[in-house]
Design an enzyme around this catalytic site. Structure first.
Site, short mmCIF file in Angstrom:
data_model
loop_
_atom_site.label_atom_id
_atom_site.label_comp_id
_atom_site.label_asym_id
_atom_site.label_seq_id
_atom_site.Cartn_x
_atom_site.Cartn_y
_atom_site.Cartn_z
N GLU A 1 -1.59 73.60 64.05
CA GLU A 1 -2.53 73.52 62.92
C GLU A 1 -3.38 72.26 63.07
OE1 GLU A 1 0.80 73.50 60.31
OE2 GLU A 1 0.64 71.36 59.90
N LYS B 1 -5.06 68.63 62.60
CA LYS B 1 -4.60 67.33 62.13
C LYS B 1 -5.70 66.77 61.24
CE LYS B 1 -2.68 62.98 63.82
NZ LYS B 1 -3.38 62.15 62.86
N ASP C 1 -7.86 64.49 58.99
CA ASP C 1 -8.10 63.06 59.08
C ASP C 1 -8.45 62.50 57.70
OD1 ASP C 1 -8.33 60.63 60.25
OD2 ASP C 1 -10.24 61.01 61.24
N TYR D 1 0.80 70.32 54.24
CA TYR D 1 1.13 70.87 55.55
C TYR D 1 2.58 70.70 55.96
CZ TYR D 1 -0.24 66.01 56.36
OH TYR D 1 -0.38 64.66 56.27
N LYS E 1 -4.59 64.65 70.27
CA LYS E 1 -5.80 64.00 69.75
C LYS E 1 -7.04 64.45 70.51
CE LYS E 1 -5.61 60.40 67.55
NZ LYS E 1 -5.41 59.75 66.28
N CYS F 1 -39.88 41.73 49.93
CA CYS F 1 -39.75 43.17 50.19
C CYS F 1 -40.70 43.57 51.32
CB CYS F 1 -40.08 43.95 48.92
SG CYS F 1 -40.23 45.71 49.22
N CYS G 1 -43.61 45.81 49.58
CA CYS G 1 -44.61 45.34 48.62
C CYS G 1 -44.75 43.82 48.59
CB CYS G 1 -44.28 45.86 47.22
SG CYS G 1 -42.78 45.11 46.55
N CYS H 1 -35.33 45.07 45.84
CA CYS H 1 -36.68 44.75 45.39
C CYS H 1 -36.77 45.26 43.96
CB CYS H 1 -37.68 45.47 46.29
SG CYS H 1 -39.31 45.56 45.56
N CYS I 1 -43.17 49.32 43.52
CA CYS I 1 -43.13 49.13 44.98
C CYS I 1 -43.39 50.48 45.67
CB CYS I 1 -41.77 48.57 45.36
SG CYS I 1 -41.39 48.66 47.10
S1 IVH Z 1 3.10 66.66 59.85
C1 IVH Z 1 7.05 64.03 59.97
N1 IVH Z 1 0.82 67.92 59.87
O1 IVH Z 1 -1.15 62.60 60.56
C2 IVH Z 1 5.62 64.21 60.26
N2 IVH Z 1 0.77 65.55 59.65
O2 IVH Z 1 -0.60 60.58 62.62
C3 IVH Z 1 4.96 65.01 59.24
N3 IVH Z 1 -1.48 64.62 59.40
O3 IVH Z 1 1.43 60.94 58.90
C4 IVH Z 1 3.52 65.06 59.44
N4 IVH Z 1 -2.54 66.54 59.50
O4 IVH Z 1 -0.62 61.83 57.49
C5 IVH Z 1 1.42 66.72 59.79
N5 IVH Z 1 -1.11 69.19 59.87
C6 IVH Z 1 -0.51 68.01 59.79
C7 IVH Z 1 -1.24 66.81 59.63
C8 IVH Z 1 -0.56 65.59 59.57
C9 IVH Z 1 -2.67 65.23 59.35
C10 IVH Z 1 -1.33 63.16 59.29
C11 IVH Z 1 -0.14 62.71 58.48
C12 IVH Z 1 0.73 61.98 59.47
C13 IVH Z 1 -0.29 61.51 60.45
C14 IVH Z 1 0.33 61.16 61.77
#
Ligand code: IVH
Length: 699
Positions: free
Chosen positions: A138, A140, A142, A251, A348, A442, A445, A460, A465
């Site tokens: 799934e 990640k 941010d 998640y 990543k 400015c 103006c 300003c 202006c």
């Molecule tokens: S699982 C025990 N699933 O990424 C670990 N984390 O760099 C449980 N994060 O601390 C985390 N998307 O804040 C999980 N689909 C996802 C995520 C996710 C973002 C974040 C989360 C975690 C950090 C680790």
């Protein structure tokens, strides 16, 4: 995913409730109505916030919400902690209490290439003794990590990550996030107490909008959606939090027990993908739509590659993928290192960064007079986009990072958001660099500029202006504002310099015979411009309020303001206190709105617009006027877009269809009609009307 007939009955029920005279309800009667209203509102919240496909108009939704609020005020003992009205917390928290997480909030080990993933898989197979492992993959997300606790189906506590063991209790802030259910039927799954992990996010387009807004207001902007999310959940005023349009994805279930305190997840729902499905069914926002169950690591790698390609099209910022062993019973065997679980790993994506040189720094003046330093760069490609300028935000930012002209800088672009300078590559300096000098006056103006106390930016204060006036006009005509198409920024500047427009109302006094003589303006483009300017006169009033460019007033606040008045000018009657009573309006915003409507120059603009035919009053919704009547449109209309026409029909209870059939009552014919006209002529019950007749009918 959802039940159509349930939806239909909810919608019918809501219409019924809205017709009800509630003034004389007894407490018992009110109790039933309140319960129904909550179900309906929760349903609409879910459709709107989680599925992003609402089934009622904002207007109807507001009416339902207000009705619930009214009944709860009359019968305060009917208020429950999970009522939708409880999302608008109002107390200011000075300090967040500390709370211990039920299970530590760990982070994830990172991987950067296929081989890292294969190595992870090898270790998992070694420890579990399996030949092939099933993984759930799934995105990640941010954002800012959160932990949610539900007890007896109620949301009881929400916390930040903190140091992983102890976080901060931000329950009140999280309650304002509409994608976090205040109650969820975990009991249906035999769960009494459950801890869930998730991430608070800001959608990329919301981030962009909010930042652009902040930039214009002279506030520091957030470098990326993650910073905006984590900054927002720790704000002290929940009203401010509510105005940030945050969302939360969940998640991971980290803990779940039944009545006896027994861990239920090991016996019933054993797979992570099933947990996500359960959370989805409980109306949380989850990665359910995009989670992929993969057999073996090669399939995982393929799915990760696929996401690397499409990440820009996803509405949320993601920095990679998370690969989790799907069978959670294996978690016990795999266990944790001191920092991460061994049953999951993050993959990543490559960062979207690039280094380039600053050629020069220019100073731009925004709508509200904010002066922003902008670095012109030697063009560099970052993640497929050529970047040739970057905002340097403000003086503090420049000093903090010690940015100089001719410096080599590392620039990052997160998704489709504004690029920003991460750092200066000091090693690349050769002594040729020059400090950035802030202007004393400015650049537009020549007025002296000032940095107000508590602000990070110079301004300003000359209301006339030229740059500010031009920016205000640009804002007025923008897509989210009055949406005047055919009037680009360059055209506005040209008209201003030619003296054709000196203020916003001048847009409605344009001398088209002069414009026709300007190079580049043909008969057709002038006609188009005229049409779109005319069309803009009928925009809903929240658009006008937004267009006025009141500091801090974005689309949401504009909608709130438009819902409490009949005409825009009526906002001058509101006191600051009354304004702060409105949803999502804090003291700072109220102050700006109050000042705006108590400045005669601004009122003058509104009155001029009104006299020039711009709609400053709300259309009364005469619900039912076209009830059940079916409309079809064919050909191009002079004064209306299809969307606008559809909106008008629907506001009056009518229906717009795409095709001609016996069920149709009206065919509205524009220029160059298509085959629909021929077809309609054969059906005697269809009335064929012109655009003007249609407008007459709906007015
Ligand atoms: S699982 C025990 N699933 O990424 C670990 N984390 O760099 C449980 N994060 O601390 C985390 N998307 O804040 C999980 N689909 C996802 C995520 C996710 C973002 C974040 C989360 C975690 C950090 C680790």
């Amino acid at each position: 995913m959802y039940d159509k007939s349930l939806e239909k009955s909810l919608i019918e029920k809501s219409r019924e409730l809205l017709r009800l005279d509630v003034s004389g309800l007894s407490r018992e009667e009110a109790e039933t109505v309140v319960r129904d209203l909550r179900d309906i509102i929760r349903y609409h919240d879910w459709r709107y916030y989680v599925l992003a496909s609402p089934v009622v108009s904002d207007y109807e939704y507001d009416k339902l919400f207000k009705l619930l609020k009214y009944l709860e005020e009359r019968f305060p003992d009917l208020v429950t902690p999970d009522s939708p009205t409880q999302r608008v917390a109002s107390e200011i928290t000075k300090m967040f209490p500390q709370v211990k997480h039920l299970t530590p909030m760990l982070s994830l080990d990172n991987s950067y290439n296929e081989n890292d993933l294969r190595e992870f898989d090898r270790r998992v197979r070694e420890i579990t003794g399996l030949d092939a492992v099933e993984y759930a993959v799934e995105p990640k997300f941010d954002g800012a990590g959160i932990s949610l606790l539900y007890e007896n189906d109620l949301f009881v506590r929400g916390a930040t990550r903190g140091d992983g063991e102890v976080g901060e209790d931000i329950t009140n802030n999280l309650k304002t996030i509409k994608t976090i259910p205040l109650s969820a039927s975990f009991s249906k799954y035999g769960i009494k107490r459950v801890e869930i992990r998730g991430e608070v996010l800001v959608r990329k387009d919301v981030f962009k909008e909010l930042n652009e807004e902040r930039l214009k207001e002279g506030l520091t902007i957030f470098a990326n959606p993650r910073n905006m999310a984590s900054g927002s959940i720790r704000l002290q005023d929940p009203k401010e939090v509510a105005s940030r349009n945050l969302e939360a994805f969940v998640y991971q279930i980290t803990y779940a027990e039944d009545e006896e305190g027994v861990n239920v997840l090991r016996s019933k729902l054993v797979k992570h993908s099933q947990h996500i499905q359960m959370l989805d069914q409980l109306k949380f926002k989850t990665p359910f739509q995009v989670i992929r169950v993969c057999q073996g690591i090669e399939e995982v790698i393929q799915y990760c590659d696929y996401w690397q390609e499409i990440r820009d099209d996803y509405p949320y910022e993601i920095d990679g993928m998370v690969i989790k062993v799907n069978d959670t019973r294996l978690y016990e065997k795999l266990r944790f290192t001191s920092h991460y679980p061994r049953w999951a790993i993050a993959y990543k994506f490559k960062a979207r960064q690039g280094t380039t040189k600053i050629k020069e720094v220019v100073f731009q003046v925004g709508r509200t007079g904010a002066i922003t330093p902008v670095a012109k760069l030697e063009p560099v490609e970052i993640g497929g986009v050529i970047v040739s300028s970057v905002s340097l935000m403000n003086e503090d930012f420049i000093r903090e990072k010690d940015i100089r002209i001719r410096d080599t800088v590392l620039v990052e672009r997160a998704g489709d958001v504004i690029p920003y300078v991460v750092m200066v590559v000091k090693e690349a300096r050769d002594g040729d660099e020059k400090p950035i000098q802030f202007p004393q006056t400015c650049p537009s103006c020549g007025y002296p500029i000032k940095r107000p106390i508590g602000e990070s930016i110079y301004r300003c204060f000359n209301i006339n202006c030229p740059s500010q006036v031009i920016e205000r006009i640009i804002h007025f005509t923008s897509k989210d504002g009055m949406d005047i198409r055919g009037l680009s920024e360059a055209t506005i500047k040209k008209f201003y310099n030619l003296g054709l427009i000196k203020s916003i109302p001048d847009l409605y006094r344009l001398n088209y015979s002069i414009i026709k003589q300007i190079k580049g303006f043909g008969e057709k483009s002038v006609q188009n411009l005229k049409t779109s300017i005319e069309e803009s006169k009928t925009r809903p009033i929240y658009k006008l309020i937004y267009s006025l460019g009141i500091r801090y007033v974005g689309e949401t606040t504009a909608k709130t303001l438009s819902s409490v008045v009949k005409c825009v000018e009526d906002l001058k009657e509101f006191t600051k206190e009354e304004l702060t009573q409105l949803q999502d309006i804090g003291e700072k915003v109220a102050e700006e709105i109050y000042n705006f409507f108590h400045n005669y120059k601004n009122l003058e603009i509104i009155y001029q617009l009104k006299s020039l035919g711009v709609n400053t009053c709300r259309e009364e919704i005469r619900e039912g006027k076209l009830k059940g009547q079916v409309f079809v449109f064919t050909g191009t209309m002079k004064n209306l877009t299809r969307e606008r026409a559809k909106e008008m029909v629907e506001n009056l209870g009518g229906i717009v269809s795409d095709s001609v059939s016996k069920k149709v009552n009206y065919l509205v014919v524009g220029k160059e009609p298509g085959s629909k006209l021929q077809k309609a002529k054969k059906i005697p019950t269809i009335k064929i009307i012109s655009e003007d007749e249609f407008i007459e009918m709906v007015r």
